[in-house]
Design a protein around this motif. Structure first.
Motif, PDB file in Angstrom:
ATOM      1  N   PHE A 126       8.205  11.889  -7.436  1.00 15.93           N
ATOM      2  CA  PHE A 126       8.914  12.937  -6.532  1.00 15.93           C
ATOM      3  C   PHE A 126      10.506  13.280  -6.977  1.00 15.93           C
ATOM      4  O   PHE A 126      10.743  12.296  -6.965  1.00 15.93           O
ATOM      5  CB  PHE A 126       8.824  12.846  -5.446  1.00 15.93           C
TER       6      PHE A 126
ATOM      7  N   ILE B 264       3.780  18.108  -0.872  1.00 20.66           N
ATOM      8  CA  ILE B 264       4.555  16.994  -0.430  1.00 20.66           C
ATOM      9  C   ILE B 264       4.992  17.026   1.392  1.00 20.66           C
ATOM     10  O   ILE B 264       5.841  18.174   1.867  1.00 20.66           O
ATOM     11  CB  ILE B 264       6.897  16.737  -1.416  1.00 20.66           C
TER      12      ILE B 264
ATOM     13  N   ASN C 268       7.759  12.464   2.307  1.00 17.09           N
ATOM     14  CA  ASN C 268       7.622  12.152   1.405  1.00 17.09           C
ATOM     15  C   ASN C 268       6.196  12.228   0.443  1.00 17.09           C
ATOM     16  O   ASN C 268       5.747  11.238  -0.120  1.00 17.09           O
ATOM     17  CB  ASN C 268       8.888  11.347   0.170  1.00 17.09           C
TER      18      ASN C 268
END
Length: 98
Positions: A18, A55, A59
């Motif tokens: 991410f 997401i 997270n």
């Protein structure tokens, strides 16, 4: 989740790292009663293809979907102005202040 990525022939390393500084935000889902964030969808260009990466809280990777480059996170249910949008913006600002 990794198994699903592999089934979709997705570039696992790129889509599980991410990186909001280099990914494009497509949409953010919030609860209409509290205005608090639930999940967000990001566009990532990896392995010569465009992907939407969802997401969730903490997270957590929810899913990835290969999309056409022209696809946008818009539609009749997407709110970009008005009272609900203003409420979510206020909640966000309050959360950012601590």
């Amino acid at each position: 989740m990794i198994e699903r990525l592999q089934q979709r022939n997705a570039p696992v390393e790129e889509l599980t790292a991410f990186d909001p500084d280099h990914w494009d935000l497509v949409s953010a889902d919030v609860r209409t009663d509290t205005g608090k964030w639930v999940k967000s969808t990001w566009r990532v260009h990896a392995d010569g293809r465009d992907w939407w990466v969802v997401i969730g809280l903490g997270n957590a990777l929810v899913t990835v979907i290969e999309v056409d480059p022209w696809r946008r996170g818009q539609g009749e249910r997407v709110v970009t102005e008005g009272p609900l949008h203003a409420h979510v913006e206020r909640v966000n600002q309050d959360l950012m202040r601590g």
